[in-house]
Write a protein that holds these residues in place. Structure first.
Motif, PDB file in Angstrom:
ATOM      1  N   TYR A 117       1.467   4.216 -11.605  1.00  0.00           N
ATOM      2  CA  TYR A 117       0.592   4.274 -10.433  1.00  0.00           C
ATOM      3  C   TYR A 117       0.784   3.027  -9.567  1.00  0.00           C
ATOM      4  O   TYR A 117       0.910   3.127  -8.341  1.00  0.00           O
ATOM      5  N   LEU A 118       0.834   1.860 -10.200  1.00  0.00           N
ATOM      6  CA  LEU A 118       1.035   0.613  -9.448  1.00  0.00           C
ATOM      7  C   LEU A 118       2.408   0.599  -8.770  1.00  0.00           C
ATOM      8  O   LEU A 118       2.540   0.111  -7.638  1.00  0.00           O
ATOM      9  N   ILE A 119       3.408   1.135  -9.443  1.00  0.00           N
ATOM     10  CA  ILE A 119       4.740   1.228  -8.832  1.00  0.00           C
ATOM     11  C   ILE A 119       4.704   2.143  -7.612  1.00  0.00           C
ATOM     12  O   ILE A 119       5.334   1.860  -6.581  1.00  0.00           O
ATOM     13  N   SER A 120       3.949   3.242  -7.719  1.00  0.00           N
ATOM     14  CA  SER A 120       3.833   4.148  -6.568  1.00  0.00           C
ATOM     15  C   SER A 120       3.147   3.447  -5.396  1.00  0.00           C
ATOM     16  O   SER A 120       3.497   3.695  -4.233  1.00  0.00           O
ATOM     17  N   LEU A 121       2.180   2.564  -5.678  1.00  0.00           N
ATOM     18  CA  LEU A 121       1.546   1.787  -4.610  1.00  0.00           C
ATOM     19  C   LEU A 121       2.572   0.879  -3.934  1.00  0.00           C
ATOM     20  O   LEU A 121       2.550   0.697  -2.709  1.00  0.00           O
ATOM     21  N   PHE A 122       3.461   0.301  -4.729  1.00  0.00           N
ATOM     22  CA  PHE A 122       4.525  -0.543  -4.167  1.00  0.00           C
ATOM     23  C   PHE A 122       5.447   0.266  -3.258  1.00  0.00           C
ATOM     24  O   PHE A 122       5.801  -0.172  -2.153  1.00  0.00           O
ATOM     25  N   LEU A 123       5.807   1.463  -3.703  1.00  0.00           N
ATOM     26  CA  LEU A 123       6.710   2.308  -2.910  1.00  0.00           C
ATOM     27  C   LEU A 123       6.031   2.790  -1.630  1.00  0.00           C
ATOM     28  O   LEU A 123       6.675   2.895  -0.578  1.00  0.00           O
ATOM     29  N   ILE A 124       4.732   3.087  -1.716  1.00  0.00           N
ATOM     30  CA  ILE A 124       3.980   3.459  -0.517  1.00  0.00           C
ATOM     31  C   ILE A 124       3.952   2.288   0.462  1.00  0.00           C
ATOM     32  O   ILE A 124       4.158   2.459   1.670  1.00  0.00           O
ATOM     33  N   SER A 125       3.698   1.090  -0.061  1.00  0.00           N
ATOM     34  CA  SER A 125       3.686  -0.113   0.783  1.00  0.00           C
ATOM     35  C   SER A 125       5.030  -0.311   1.469  1.00  0.00           C
ATOM     36  O   SER A 125       5.092  -0.690   2.649  1.00  0.00           O
ATOM     37  N   LYS A 126       6.090  -0.054   0.723  1.00  0.00           N
ATOM     38  CA  LYS A 126       7.433  -0.242   1.258  1.00  0.00           C
ATOM     39  C   LYS A 126       7.733   0.733   2.391  1.00  0.00           C
ATOM     40  O   LYS A 126       8.449   0.404   3.344  1.00  0.00           O
ATOM     41  N   LYS A 127       7.191   1.939   2.306  1.00  0.00           N
ATOM     42  CA  LYS A 127       7.390   2.925   3.361  1.00  0.00           C
ATOM     43  C   LYS A 127       6.575   2.593   4.608  1.00  0.00           C
ATOM     44  O   LYS A 127       6.986   2.883   5.731  1.00  0.00           O
ATOM     45  N   LEU A 128       5.409   1.975   4.403  1.00  0.00           N
ATOM     46  CA  LEU A 128       4.485   1.757   5.513  1.00  0.00           C
ATOM     47  C   LEU A 128       4.776   0.497   6.317  1.00  0.00           C
ATOM     48  O   LEU A 128       4.613   0.479   7.538  1.00  0.00           O
ATOM     49  N   PHE A 129       5.191  -0.564   5.629  1.00  0.00           N
ATOM     50  CA  PHE A 129       5.273  -1.875   6.281  1.00  0.00           C
ATOM     51  C   PHE A 129       6.650  -2.503   6.079  1.00  0.00           C
ATOM     52  O   PHE A 129       7.212  -2.447   4.983  1.00  0.00           O
ATOM     53  N   LYS A 130       7.126  -3.122   7.140  1.00  0.00           N
ATOM     54  CA  LYS A 130       8.402  -3.834   7.064  1.00  0.00           C
ATOM     55  C   LYS A 130       8.277  -5.016   6.110  1.00  0.00           C
ATOM     56  O   LYS A 130       9.123  -5.236   5.246  1.00  0.00           O
ATOM     57  N   ASN A 131       7.202  -5.788   6.274  1.00  0.00           N
ATOM     58  CA  ASN A 131       6.912  -6.889   5.345  1.00  0.00           C
ATOM     59  C   ASN A 131       5.980  -6.356   4.256  1.00  0.00           C
ATOM     60  O   ASN A 131       4.790  -6.677   4.194  1.00  0.00           O
ATOM     61  N   HIS A 132       6.533  -5.504   3.402  1.00  0.00           N
ATOM     62  CA  HIS A 132       5.707  -4.733   2.475  1.00  0.00           C
ATOM     63  C   HIS A 132       5.020  -5.596   1.422  1.00  0.00           C
ATOM     64  O   HIS A 132       3.929  -5.258   0.961  1.00  0.00           O
ATOM     65  N   LEU A 133       5.632  -6.705   1.027  1.00  0.00           N
ATOM     66  CA  LEU A 133       5.012  -7.557   0.016  1.00  0.00           C
ATOM     67  C   LEU A 133       3.719  -8.184   0.526  1.00  0.00           C
ATOM     68  O   LEU A 133       2.767  -8.381  -0.244  1.00  0.00           O
ATOM     69  N   LYS A 134       3.681  -8.468   1.815  1.00  0.00           N
ATOM     70  CA  LYS A 134       2.469  -9.036   2.400  1.00  0.00           C
ATOM     71  C   LYS A 134       1.300  -8.068   2.265  1.00  0.00           C
ATOM     72  O   LYS A 134       0.140  -8.483   2.115  1.00  0.00           O
ATOM     73  N   PHE A 135       1.574  -6.770   2.311  1.00  0.00           N
ATOM     74  CA  PHE A 135       0.534  -5.753   2.117  1.00  0.00           C
ATOM     75  C   PHE A 135       0.307  -5.463   0.637  1.00  0.00           C
ATOM     76  O   PHE A 135      -0.833  -5.303   0.188  1.00  0.00           O
ATOM     77  N   PHE A 136       1.393  -5.401  -0.124  1.00  0.00           N
ATOM     78  CA  PHE A 136       1.273  -4.956  -1.515  1.00  0.00           C
ATOM     79  C   PHE A 136       0.540  -5.961  -2.399  1.00  0.00           C
ATOM     80  O   PHE A 136      -0.215  -5.558  -3.292  1.00  0.00           O
TER      81      PHE A 136
END
Length: 459
Positions: A117-136
């Motif tokens: 589930y946490l990995i899926s949150l990471f993948l969702i973040s990656k799709k949504l934001f260019k700087n995905h780590l800042k969101f994740f």
């Protein structure tokens, strides 16, 4: 900020990941799933399945367990664990002698699902934001700060599976939104996920309008929308094909696909007064002793007011099922009761953050700073939360004794998305790091609510 933050983010992930993993492992070896709400009935379901597996999938009746109406997905793995134990040891009482084995193995499996589930949150973040780590990173911390997750992912209940499958569905819907090509295997996968979700718990049906809302709001060509409609229709047929045998069997046995402990009710609009929706319970002990040990607050836990019940069960333990185990043994720990009152103060700070994230989202929409995928996704999870919450209220008029975060686990875990969005939109790097430090402090303050039996650790 990018280079430095990539290094810092690793430390955040390791720090919070390791602490949460240790807590989960401690709970696995300390907490029996039958100690959860209705845990005995859920475990009777597990044991009944194990009697006939692997040769036959036979479902229990009301005589076997009062959770007989529940779909079987949540019970299959622990039941197969009993079968494995039964074929490994010799015993005259497998139900007792295999208890530790199947309980621990089943809880390890749930931990594995939570990690996915946490990995899926990471993948969702990656799709949504260019700087995905800042969101994740804030999303990761906020999700691990939801105390009810530690209890529910140690219990054999269908709500955890709804939460798990829904995250994969959201990820798949974002994939649909990004591509104009029709991939029939993806629609098959969607049908499989929805079917398994429907076999997790009856209220998985509440999720289905969200898929339709995605089709309505997804900006794409008319031709692609037409193809997508037929693809979703096929996915729906596949999901019904997967789930219908269980619901038809329930209809045959109980004359209802939504039988609840053998009872079926009609909606009574007078069941709850207006105070049920407006009373916050602040003067009844919400910040001092939000547990059933407080007779005044007890009224608001058992169906007299909606918000104190819901919020107290996200981060607290008003009924003594998990962290406040004194109540289980008819004892009291006034220090821990005061701590749970403090936890509700922390919970309200999270709620303020989540609401601020929603407000921020709509403000950014007016400024047109969000991309189309972000607009689509956040509108979708807002719709999912509101519509599902309303459906739960209607369901409560029919069956449920009250609303709490255990039942609404899936939409409860949508709230961290809004908090993470608010923090993501902080432009000043220094203020962003201050926000992460604040989340870290809140996480640490909440740790006792993550641990089974922690009321015996705080005196």
């Amino acid at each position: 900020m990018n280079k430095d933050f990539k290094k810092i983010s690793k430390y955040y992930l390791i720090f919070f990941g390791v602490i949460s993993l240790i807590i989960f492992l401690y709970n696995i070896f300390s907490y029996y799933s039958y100690q959860a709400p209705d845990g005995d009935a859920h475990n009777e379901y597990v044991y009944f399945l194990s009697i006939y597996l692997p040769d036959e999938l036979k479902l229990p009746s009301m005589v076997d367990t009062y959770e007989y109406f529940s779909p079987p997905i949540a019970y299959l793995f622990p039941a197969l664990s009993i079968v494995l134990c039964r074929n490994t040891i010799t015993s005259e009482d497998y139900k007792t002698d295999c208890l530790n084995f199947y309980d621990n193995l089943g809880q390890v499996f749930l931990l594995f699902l939570f990690i996915i589930y946490l990995i899926s949150l990471f993948l969702i973040s990656k799709k949504l934001f260019k700087n995905h780590l800042k969101f994740f990173i804030p999303l990761f911390i906020l999700t691990l700060s939801v105390s009810v997750n530690y209890q529910m992912f140690s219990s054999f209940r269908g709500e955890t599976y709804i939460m798990f499958f829904s995250s994969l569905v959201f990820l798949l819907l974002l994939t649909f939104a990004q591509s104009s090509k029709i991939n029939y295997f993806q629609y098959l996968y969607l049908g499989l996920l929805l079917g398994l979700m429907l076999l997790s718990r009856q209220w998985a049906f509440f999720f289905l309008p969200t898929v339709f809302m995605f089709w309505l709001t997804n900006r794409t060509s008319k031709e692609n929308k037409r193809r997508m409609f037929f693809g979703f229709f096929a996915s729906g047929l596949i999901s019904l094909l997967i789930a219908s045998p269980f619901y038809l069997s329930l209809q045959n046995k109980e004359n209802s696909i939504a039988a609840w402990n053998g009872d079926s009710y009609e909606i009574n609009v007078n069941k709850y007064p207006i105070s049920f929706y407006t009373n916050l319970g602040f003067s009844e002990g919400y910040f001092t002793n939000p547990t059933i040990a407080n007779s005044q607050y007890d009224e608001y836990i058992h169906g007299e007011s909606i918000l104190p019940t819901f919020l107290s069960t996200i981060w607290g333990d008003p009924n003594g099922y998990f962290s406040y185990t004194h109540l289980r043994y008819l004892e009291r720990n006034e220090t821990f009761e005061s701590y749970l009152g403090f936890v509700n103060i922390l919970g309200l700070s999270f709620i303020v953050l989540f609401i601020s994230g929603i407000v921020k989202f709509y403000k950014e929409n007016k400024r047109k700073t969000n991309n189309n995928l972000q607009i689509l996704f956040f509108n979708l999870i807002i719709f999912n939360f509101v519509s599902t919450f309303i459906f739960y209220v209607i369901w409560m008029y029919l069956y449920l004794p009250s609303i709490n975060a255990n039942y609404m686990l899936q939409i409860t875990n949508l709230l961290p998305f809004f908090g993470a969005y608010f923090i993501y939109k902080i432009k000043n790097a220094k203020n962003y790091y201050y926000a992460l430090i604040t989340l870290s402090i809140l996480f640490i303050l909440l740790i006792p609510t993550f641990i089974y039996g922690s009321s015996y650790l705080i005196n």
